[in-house]
Design a protein around this motif. Structure first.
Motif, short mmCIF file in Angstrom:
data_model
loop_
_atom_site.label_atom_id
_atom_site.label_comp_id
_atom_site.label_asym_id
_atom_site.label_seq_id
_atom_site.Cartn_x
_atom_site.Cartn_y
_atom_site.Cartn_z
N TRP A 93 -45.65 -31.09 -60.87
CA TRP A 93 -45.44 -30.41 -62.15
C TRP A 93 -46.68 -30.47 -63.04
O TRP A 93 -46.97 -29.53 -63.78
CB TRP A 93 -44.24 -31.00 -62.87
CG TRP A 93 -42.92 -30.58 -62.27
CD1 TRP A 93 -42.73 -29.82 -61.16
CD2 TRP A 93 -41.62 -30.89 -62.76
NE1 TRP A 93 -41.39 -29.65 -60.91
CE2 TRP A 93 -40.68 -30.29 -61.88
CE3 TRP A 93 -41.14 -31.64 -63.83
CZ2 TRP A 93 -39.30 -30.39 -62.05
CZ3 TRP A 93 -39.76 -31.75 -64.01
CH2 TRP A 93 -38.86 -31.13 -63.13
N SER A 94 -47.44 -31.57 -62.96
CA SER A 94 -48.66 -31.66 -63.75
C SER A 94 -49.69 -30.64 -63.26
O SER A 94 -50.42 -30.05 -64.05
CB SER A 94 -49.24 -33.08 -63.68
OG SER A 94 -49.74 -33.37 -62.38
N LEU A 95 -49.74 -30.41 -61.94
CA LEU A 95 -50.64 -29.40 -61.39
C LEU A 95 -50.18 -27.99 -61.75
O LEU A 95 -51.00 -27.08 -61.87
CB LEU A 95 -50.71 -29.56 -59.86
CG LEU A 95 -51.37 -30.84 -59.34
CD1 LEU A 95 -51.25 -30.92 -57.83
CD2 LEU A 95 -52.84 -30.90 -59.76
N ALA A 96 -48.86 -27.81 -61.92
CA ALA A 96 -48.33 -26.49 -62.27
C ALA A 96 -48.66 -26.11 -63.71
O ALA A 96 -48.63 -24.93 -64.07
CB ALA A 96 -46.82 -26.46 -62.05
N GLY A 97 -48.94 -27.10 -64.54
CA GLY A 97 -49.33 -26.82 -65.92
C GLY A 97 -48.27 -26.07 -66.70
O GLY A 97 -47.12 -26.48 -66.75
N GLU A 98 -48.64 -24.94 -67.26
CA GLU A 98 -47.73 -24.16 -68.10
C GLU A 98 -46.57 -23.57 -67.29
O GLU A 98 -45.58 -23.12 -67.86
CB GLU A 98 -48.48 -23.02 -68.78
CG GLU A 98 -49.10 -22.00 -67.82
CD GLU A 98 -49.78 -20.87 -68.55
OE1 GLU A 98 -49.16 -20.33 -69.50
OE2 GLU A 98 -50.92 -20.53 -68.19
N HIS A 99 -46.68 -23.59 -65.96
CA HIS A 99 -45.61 -23.04 -65.13
C HIS A 99 -44.61 -24.11 -64.70
O HIS A 99 -43.64 -23.80 -64.00
CB HIS A 99 -46.22 -22.38 -63.88
CG HIS A 99 -47.18 -21.29 -64.20
ND1 HIS A 99 -46.79 -20.08 -64.76
CD2 HIS A 99 -48.54 -21.22 -64.06
CE1 HIS A 99 -47.85 -19.31 -64.94
NE2 HIS A 99 -48.92 -19.98 -64.53
N ALA A 100 -44.82 -25.34 -65.08
CA ALA A 100 -43.90 -26.42 -64.75
C ALA A 100 -42.58 -26.25 -65.50
O ALA A 100 -42.57 -25.74 -66.63
CB ALA A 100 -44.51 -27.77 -65.09
N PRO A 101 -41.46 -26.64 -64.91
CA PRO A 101 -40.16 -26.48 -65.58
C PRO A 101 -40.09 -27.19 -66.93
O PRO A 101 -39.34 -26.76 -67.82
CB PRO A 101 -39.18 -27.10 -64.58
CG PRO A 101 -39.86 -26.98 -63.26
CD PRO A 101 -41.32 -27.17 -63.55
N THR A 102 -40.84 -28.27 -67.12
CA THR A 102 -40.77 -29.03 -68.37
C THR A 102 -41.84 -28.61 -69.38
O THR A 102 -41.91 -29.19 -70.47
CB THR A 102 -40.93 -30.53 -68.08
OG1 THR A 102 -42.09 -30.73 -67.25
CG2 THR A 102 -39.71 -31.09 -67.37
N ALA A 103 -42.64 -27.61 -69.05
CA ALA A 103 -43.70 -27.18 -69.96
C ALA A 103 -43.12 -26.41 -71.15
O ALA A 103 -42.41 -25.42 -70.98
CB ALA A 103 -44.71 -26.31 -69.22
N GLY A 104 -43.39 -26.89 -72.33
CA GLY A 104 -42.96 -26.18 -73.54
C GLY A 104 -41.47 -26.12 -73.78
O GLY A 104 -40.98 -25.20 -74.46
N ILE A 105 -40.71 -27.06 -73.24
CA ILE A 105 -39.26 -27.03 -73.44
C ILE A 105 -38.92 -27.41 -74.88
O ILE A 105 -39.60 -28.21 -75.52
CB ILE A 105 -38.52 -27.95 -72.46
CG1 ILE A 105 -39.02 -29.40 -72.58
CG2 ILE A 105 -38.67 -27.45 -71.03
CD1 ILE A 105 -38.23 -30.37 -71.74
N SER A 106 -37.86 -26.80 -75.40
CA SER A 106 -37.41 -27.04 -76.76
C SER A 106 -35.94 -26.67 -76.84
O SER A 106 -35.33 -26.27 -75.85
CB SER A 106 -38.22 -26.18 -77.75
OG SER A 106 -37.98 -24.79 -77.49
N ALA A 107 -35.36 -26.79 -78.03
CA ALA A 107 -33.96 -26.41 -78.21
C ALA A 107 -33.76 -24.93 -77.93
O ALA A 107 -32.71 -24.50 -77.45
CB ALA A 107 -33.50 -26.75 -79.63
N GLU A 108 -34.78 -24.11 -78.20
CA GLU A 108 -34.68 -22.67 -77.97
C GLU A 108 -34.93 -22.33 -76.50
O GLU A 108 -34.42 -21.32 -76.00
CB GLU A 108 -35.69 -21.93 -78.84
CG GLU A 108 -35.39 -21.95 -80.34
CD GLU A 108 -35.69 -23.30 -80.97
OE1 GLU A 108 -36.58 -24.01 -80.44
OE2 GLU A 108 -35.01 -23.66 -81.94
N SER A 109 -35.72 -23.15 -75.82
CA SER A 109 -36.03 -22.89 -74.41
C SER A 109 -35.94 -24.20 -73.64
O SER A 109 -36.95 -24.81 -73.27
CB SER A 109 -37.44 -22.31 -74.29
OG SER A 109 -37.76 -22.05 -72.94
N PRO A 110 -34.70 -24.65 -73.38
CA PRO A 110 -34.52 -25.98 -72.75
C PRO A 110 -34.73 -25.95 -71.24
O PRO A 110 -34.74 -24.89 -70.61
CB PRO A 110 -33.05 -26.29 -73.08
CG PRO A 110 -32.40 -24.94 -73.10
CD PRO A 110 -33.42 -24.01 -73.70
#
Length: 205
Positions: A93-110
């Protein structure tokens, strides 16, 4: 990890690493392989899979490992512990960067975790098999998947092996598999509103 675990069963002059051979067998099965000769699919793409052992070499290794099966199973299980799986997933996931499932997760985009049970039929009295609620016989594992959104597929987070007579709505099992999935995601036990868990046939939230 497998290379180190299976080192005691590697012949002194062996060209192919036992760990790599086991990985190739797993990849072959994942790609739909049904017999040993299907390893030719991997051999035909050497630039992707690297050197793949011949069928006779694989057979000799399987025979060697089968002669000490309990020790081999223990070694492989140590190599694929939950901790190691988590480390590998986080690395990917660290290599996937912005494409990782946990990248930029929030209440609006969990991060979405789908939890569901499934039936696996067994055609003989295997260990742990039991009658199922659909009058079959086998297993009733509970699974958790990371949803990769509309532009991707799902990624298996964890599977809880259970007998066929295990309940589909057992709360304790659901709590446990969600805990395991959160552990795999590296979000801790209290991720706040960054995670959405969907369960059941209707995927109720």
């Amino acid at each position: 990890g497998l290379s180190g675990a299976l080192a005691p069963w590697r012949k002194p002059l062996a060209v192919h690493d036992p760990g790599k051979i086991i990985v190739d067998l797993a990849l072959c099965a994942a790609l739909g392989g049904r017999c040993l000769s299907d390893l030719s699919v991997l051999r035909s793409q050497g630039e992707l899979f690297g050197p793949v052992a011949s069928d006779p070499t694989v057979c000799r290794l399987v025979k060697t490992l089968a002669g000490d099966v309990e020790a081999v199973e223990a070694a492989v299980n140590r190599a694929r512990t939950v901790v190691r799986q988590r480390e590998v997933r986080r690395r990917v996931w660290s290599l996937a960067g912005e494409h990782a499932p946990t990248a930029g997760i929030s209440a609006e985009s969990p991060l979405v975790i789908d939890v569901d049970a499934t039936l696996v039929e067994a055609h003989s009295a295997k260990e742990g098999a039991a009658p199922t609620f659909k009058r079959g016989f086998g297993y009733h594992p509970l699974t958790a998947w990371f949803d990769h959104g509309p532009h991707g597929a799902g990624e298996c987070a964890t599977i809880m092996l259970r007998p066929g007579n295990a309940g589909a709505n057992t709360a304790a099992d659901h709590i446990e598999i969600i805990r395991r999935a959160l552990d795999q995601a590296g979000l801790g036990s209290r991720p706040g509103r960054k995670v959405l868990v969907r369960t059941g046939r209707g995927r109720g939230h």
